[in-house]
Write a protein that holds these residues in place. Structure first.
Motif, PDB file in Angstrom:
ATOM      1  N   ASP A   1      -7.197  -1.359   7.380  1.00 42.76           N
ATOM      2  CA  ASP A   1      -6.027  -2.238   7.408  1.00 42.76           C
ATOM      3  C   ASP A   1      -5.747  -2.565   8.877  1.00 42.76           C
ATOM      4  O   ASP A   1      -5.208  -1.738   9.614  1.00 42.76           O
ATOM      5  CB  ASP A   1      -4.853  -1.518   6.758  1.00 42.76           C
ATOM      6  N   ARG A  24      -1.921   0.982  -5.989  1.00 46.35           N
ATOM      7  CA  ARG A  24      -1.949   1.568  -4.645  1.00 46.35           C
ATOM      8  C   ARG A  24      -3.194   2.431  -4.454  1.00 46.35           C
ATOM      9  O   ARG A  24      -3.759   2.492  -3.351  1.00 46.35           O
ATOM     10  CB  ARG A  24      -0.688   2.387  -4.419  1.00 46.35           C
ATOM     11  N   LEU A  57      -5.984   0.370  -3.212  1.00 47.67           N
ATOM     12  CA  LEU A  57      -5.954   0.126  -1.772  1.00 47.67           C
ATOM     13  C   LEU A  57      -6.424   1.352  -1.006  1.00 47.67           C
ATOM     14  O   LEU A  57      -7.092   1.235   0.031  1.00 47.67           O
ATOM     15  CB  LEU A  57      -4.558  -0.297  -1.325  1.00 47.67           C
ATOM     16  N   ASP A  58      -6.110   2.529  -1.504  1.00 51.45           N
ATOM     17  CA  ASP A  58      -6.660   3.744  -0.900  1.00 51.45           C
ATOM     18  C   ASP A  58      -8.183   3.672  -0.871  1.00 51.45           C
ATOM     19  O   ASP A  58      -8.819   4.034   0.128  1.00 51.45           O
ATOM     20  CB  ASP A  58      -6.232   4.991  -1.679  1.00 51.45           C
ATOM     21  N   HIS A  89       0.804  -1.223   0.000  1.00 53.09           N
ATOM     22  CA  HIS A  89       0.000   0.000   0.000  1.00 53.09           C
ATOM     23  C   HIS A  89       0.837   1.274   0.000  1.00 53.09           C
ATOM     24  O   HIS A  89       0.642   2.160  -0.835  1.00 53.09           O
ATOM     25  CB  HIS A  89      -0.935  -0.018   1.215  1.00 53.09           C
TER      26      HIS A  89
END
Length: 256
Positions: free
Chosen positions: A190, A177, A180-181, A155
Motif C-alpha cells: 500500500d 479486509r 486486502l491483507d 483496509h
C-alpha cells in the motif's frame, strides 16, 4: 526516470467533464491518469474526451449502459493495452485496463462494490481472487507492477472515520479486509501507508450526508506497488482539494 500517476473515481466521466475534468487533466502533470466509474463508452463521449491534447485515451466499458467502466489517459503510448481479466463475468462489467510499458505494467481497476446482498459480496471476493492471480502472472515477468483504483474496501480501522459503526457493512467486512491483507502479503505494498501512518485521511465521502464537509470518510482508493519496486516510490498522497466527485484523486510518484 520520474513518473507521476494519478487515479480517480470520477463517478461519471460525462458529469466530470462538465465540472472541469479536462482542465484537471491538462494541469495535473500525470504521465498516466487512471479513472474509474466512467459510466460511458467512447462513442458516447465528446471529441475532447476521446482525444485529449497531449494524451492517448483508452477506454474499457461495461455491456450495461451507464454503468462501471474505466479509462486511462497516457502521455506515452503503451506497448500493449488489454481490457479485462480474462473472466467473462468480470469483463462484461468493464472494470480493468492493463497497460504494458518497457519497464512496468500499469493496472487500472474498478473493484466491485459488495452492496445488494451476499451474492454480490461473493462476486467481489471472486474478483479479488482473479485480480491477485493476474498480478502474480505479471510479477513473474520481472517488470514493475503498479495497480490502482477504487478497491471499495477500507483496509484497517485507521482507514475510515467510523470503524465500529461500519463493522458489519460491506466495504469493511472481515472477509473483504482479509483480502486486502492477502494483497499486502503476497506481493503488493500500500504505497500511501509507506509515507503516511496517521488517520483522518480519506478518499471517499457520502454525498447524501454531506460527509466531506465533516471529513467523515473512507480511504478506499489505493495505489499498490510490487514490493521489490517500493524503494523507487518517491511519494504518495491524496488530492483532497480536488472536487467534482464523491471520491478525490490519489497520486503516486515513482522512479522507473
Amino acid at each position: 526516470m520520474s513518473k507521476t500517476f494519478i487515479s480517480w473515481n470520477v463517478n461519471g466521466i460525462r458529469a466530470a467533464e462538465k465540472k472541469g475534468f479536462l482542465d484537471f487533466l491538462s494541469s495535473c502533470g500525470a504521465d498516466i491518469l487512471a479513472v474509474q466509474e466512467t459510466k460511458a463508452c467512447p462513442e458516447q463521449l465528446s471529441a475532447a474526451l476521446q482525444n485529449p491534447p497531449g494524451y492517448h485515451a483508452f477506454y474499457c466499458c461495461a455491456e450495461r449502459k451507464g454503468y462501471s467502466g474505466v479509462a486511462c489517459f497516457c502521455k506515452e503510448k503503451p506497448l500493449a493495452v488489454s481490457c479485462g481479466l480474462g473472466v467473462e463475468e468480470f469483463d462484461k462489467e468493464g472494470r480493468t485496463l492493463i497497460l504494458e510499458y518497457p519497464h512496468f505494467y500499469f493496472l487500472n481497476i474498478y473493484f466491485p462494490n459488495g452492496g445488494q446482498g451476499e451474492a454480490r459480496i461473493a462476486f467481489k471476493l471472486r474478483f479479488y481472487e482473479r485480480f491477485l492471480e493476474k498480478s502474480k502472472e505479471l510479477f513473474k515477468t520481472g517488470k514493475t507492477v503498479i495497480a490502482c483504483g477504487d478497491v471499495n474496501t477500507a483496509h484497517r480501522e485507521i482507514d475510515l472515520a467510523r470503524p465500529k459503526e461500519n463493522a458489519g457493512v460491506t466495504g469493511f467486512l472481515p472477509e473483504e479486509r482479509a483480502w486486502l491483507d492477502r494483497f499486502f502479503t503476497e506481493g503488493y505494498t500500500d504505497a500511501y501507508r509507506a509515507f503516511e501512518t496517521s488517520g483522518g485521511h480519506y478518499t471517499w465521502w457520502d454525498y447524501k450526508t454531506r460527509a466531506r464537509e465533516r471529513n467523515v470518510g473512507w480511504r478506499i482508493d489505493y495505489f499498490m506497488v510490487d514490493e521489490k519496486s517500493l524503494p523507487n516510490v518517491t511519494g504518495a498522497d491524496i488530492l483532497t482539494d480536488v472536487t467534482g466527485s464523491d471520491h478525490c484523486p490519489i497520486r503516486l510518484r515513482m522512479n522507473i
